[in-house]
Design a protein around this motif. Structure first.
Motif, short mmCIF file in Angstrom:
data_model
loop_
_atom_site.label_atom_id
_atom_site.label_comp_id
_atom_site.label_asym_id
_atom_site.label_seq_id
_atom_site.Cartn_x
_atom_site.Cartn_y
_atom_site.Cartn_z
N ALA A 143 44.74 37.90 26.34
CA ALA A 143 43.91 38.87 27.05
C ALA A 143 43.73 38.47 28.51
N TYR A 144 43.61 39.50 29.34
CA TYR A 144 43.18 39.34 30.73
C TYR A 144 41.86 40.11 30.87
N VAL A 145 40.96 39.56 31.64
CA VAL A 145 39.70 40.25 31.92
C VAL A 145 39.66 40.57 33.41
N MET A 146 39.39 41.85 33.73
CA MET A 146 39.34 42.29 35.11
C MET A 146 37.89 42.54 35.55
N GLU A 147 37.61 42.16 36.77
CA GLU A 147 36.31 42.43 37.40
C GLU A 147 36.56 42.81 38.85
N ASN A 148 36.06 43.97 39.24
CA ASN A 148 36.13 44.41 40.64
C ASN A 148 37.54 44.32 41.22
N GLY A 149 38.53 44.76 40.43
CA GLY A 149 39.89 44.81 40.93
C GLY A 149 40.64 43.50 40.94
N ARG A 150 40.08 42.49 40.28
CA ARG A 150 40.73 41.18 40.23
C ARG A 150 40.77 40.69 38.78
N ILE A 151 41.73 39.81 38.50
CA ILE A 151 41.76 39.12 37.21
C ILE A 151 40.80 37.95 37.30
N SER A 152 39.77 37.97 36.43
CA SER A 152 38.76 36.91 36.48
C SER A 152 39.00 35.82 35.44
N VAL A 153 39.51 36.22 34.27
CA VAL A 153 39.74 35.28 33.18
C VAL A 153 41.01 35.71 32.44
N GLN A 154 41.73 34.74 31.92
CA GLN A 154 42.89 35.04 31.09
C GLN A 154 43.09 33.93 30.09
N GLY A 155 43.77 34.25 28.98
CA GLY A 155 44.04 33.21 28.00
C GLY A 155 44.24 33.78 26.62
N PRO A 156 44.50 32.91 25.63
CA PRO A 156 44.61 33.36 24.24
C PRO A 156 43.32 34.05 23.79
N SER A 157 43.45 35.10 23.01
CA SER A 157 42.28 35.89 22.62
C SER A 157 41.26 35.05 21.86
N LYS A 158 41.74 34.16 20.99
CA LYS A 158 40.80 33.34 20.21
C LYS A 158 39.95 32.46 21.12
N GLU A 159 40.56 31.94 22.18
CA GLU A 159 39.80 31.10 23.11
C GLU A 159 38.75 31.93 23.85
N LEU A 160 39.15 33.13 24.30
CA LEU A 160 38.20 33.98 25.03
C LEU A 160 37.08 34.46 24.10
N LEU A 161 37.41 34.69 22.85
CA LEU A 161 36.41 35.14 21.88
C LEU A 161 35.34 34.08 21.69
N ASN A 162 35.72 32.83 21.83
CA ASN A 162 34.77 31.73 21.67
C ASN A 162 34.20 31.23 22.99
N SER A 163 34.61 31.86 24.10
CA SER A 163 34.12 31.45 25.41
C SER A 163 32.67 31.88 25.60
N GLU A 164 31.83 30.95 25.99
CA GLU A 164 30.41 31.26 26.18
C GLU A 164 30.22 32.32 27.26
N ALA A 165 31.00 32.22 28.34
CA ALA A 165 30.87 33.18 29.45
C ALA A 165 31.23 34.59 28.99
N ILE A 166 32.33 34.73 28.23
CA ILE A 166 32.75 36.04 27.73
C ILE A 166 31.74 36.57 26.74
N ARG A 167 31.23 35.72 25.88
CA ARG A 167 30.27 36.15 24.87
C ARG A 167 28.99 36.69 25.51
N LYS A 168 28.58 36.06 26.59
CA LYS A 168 27.36 36.50 27.27
C LYS A 168 27.61 37.77 28.09
N ALA A 169 28.74 37.79 28.80
CA ALA A 169 28.99 38.89 29.74
C ALA A 169 29.42 40.19 29.05
N TYR A 170 30.22 40.05 27.97
CA TYR A 170 30.86 41.24 27.39
C TYR A 170 30.47 41.52 25.94
#
Length: 234
Positions: free
Chosen positions: A204-231
């Motif tokens: 997955a890639y995560v976009m914010e304000n026209g930029r790529i902010s985060v990228q990586g394997p989906s399982k890692e992003l699913l367990n990311s504290e920042a992604i869990r809080k923001a999305y």
């Protein structure tokens, strides 16, 4: 299979994408996530040839495609399902599907591709003579995806296929994408359904304000504290 390198895209004087880079490997299921207005649809339109990048490059199967007409890109096997379905409401379901096979590469496989689509969405076969405008929102989305599959894509890009659907229908719609990979189709999914997309996509890639902010394997992003809080609101 697809390489987007540092593209910038403008709408008149307003910059919508800033040095965006993504890559899609053959056979994988990739998702691009982000809130409304993050630039996801603009990215797909740039790949499809609708938006012309002011800088950067886009290559598909080793061929640079930025600057090519959209129909030429489609003929190469890169097909986009647009946001909002955009079916032909005053035509039958069968006629809508046939329109998807307009390009030369798809005409010889009409029967085979119809069988594939009807195996994924049996209701389209049951109602093949029904006018497309009389379908429900979920059924219209099935038809839009089916029409794209009729183009015999190697890489299928889907722009918000769950938009306007109930949570139950949205989950069913996303689940219907998995069989397409078994048919040799690479998938690039754009969505705001963060949790569900991270469960079914490989990367997955995560976009914010026209930029790529985060990228990586989906399982890692699913367990990311920042992604869990923001999305995910967790």
């Amino acid at each position: 299979m697809l390489q987007v390198n540092n593209i910038n895209v403008f709408y008149n004087q307003l910059q919508a994408l800033w040095d965006v880079s993504i890559e899609v490997k053959q056979g994988e299921f990739l998702t691009v996530l982000g809130s409304n207005g993050a630039g996801k649809s603009t990215l797909l339109k740039a790949i499809s040839g609708i938006n012309i990048p002011a800088a950067g490059s886009i290559t598909f199967k080793g061929v640079q495609i930025n600057g090519l007409y959209p129909h030429k890109i489609c003929e190469m096997g890169l097909v986009q399902i647009p946001q909002g379905r955009q079916i032909f409401p005053d035509m039958k379901i069968s006629e809508n599907l046939e329109m998807g096979a307009y390009i030369k590469r798809a005409r010889k496989n009409i029967k085979k591709n119809l069988e594939k689509i009807y195996s994924i969405y049996p209701i389209l076969k049951e109602r093949s003579e029904q006018m497309a405008g009389t379908l429900s929102g979920g059924e219209q989305q099935m038809l839009a995806i089916g029409r794209g599959l009729m183009s015999d894509p190697e890489l299928l890009m889907l722009d918000e296929p769950t938009l306007g659907l109930s949570p139950k229908l949205a989950m069913s719609m996303l689940a219907s994408l998995a069989p397409m990979r078994n048919q040799g189709i690479t998938l690039l999914l754009v969505s705001q359904e963060t949790l569900q997309c991270l469960k079914i996509a490989e990367r997955a890639y995560v976009m914010e304000n026209g930029r790529i902010s985060v990228q990586g394997p989906s399982k890692e992003l699913l367990n990311s504290e920042a992604i869990r809080k923001a999305y995910l609101g967790i």
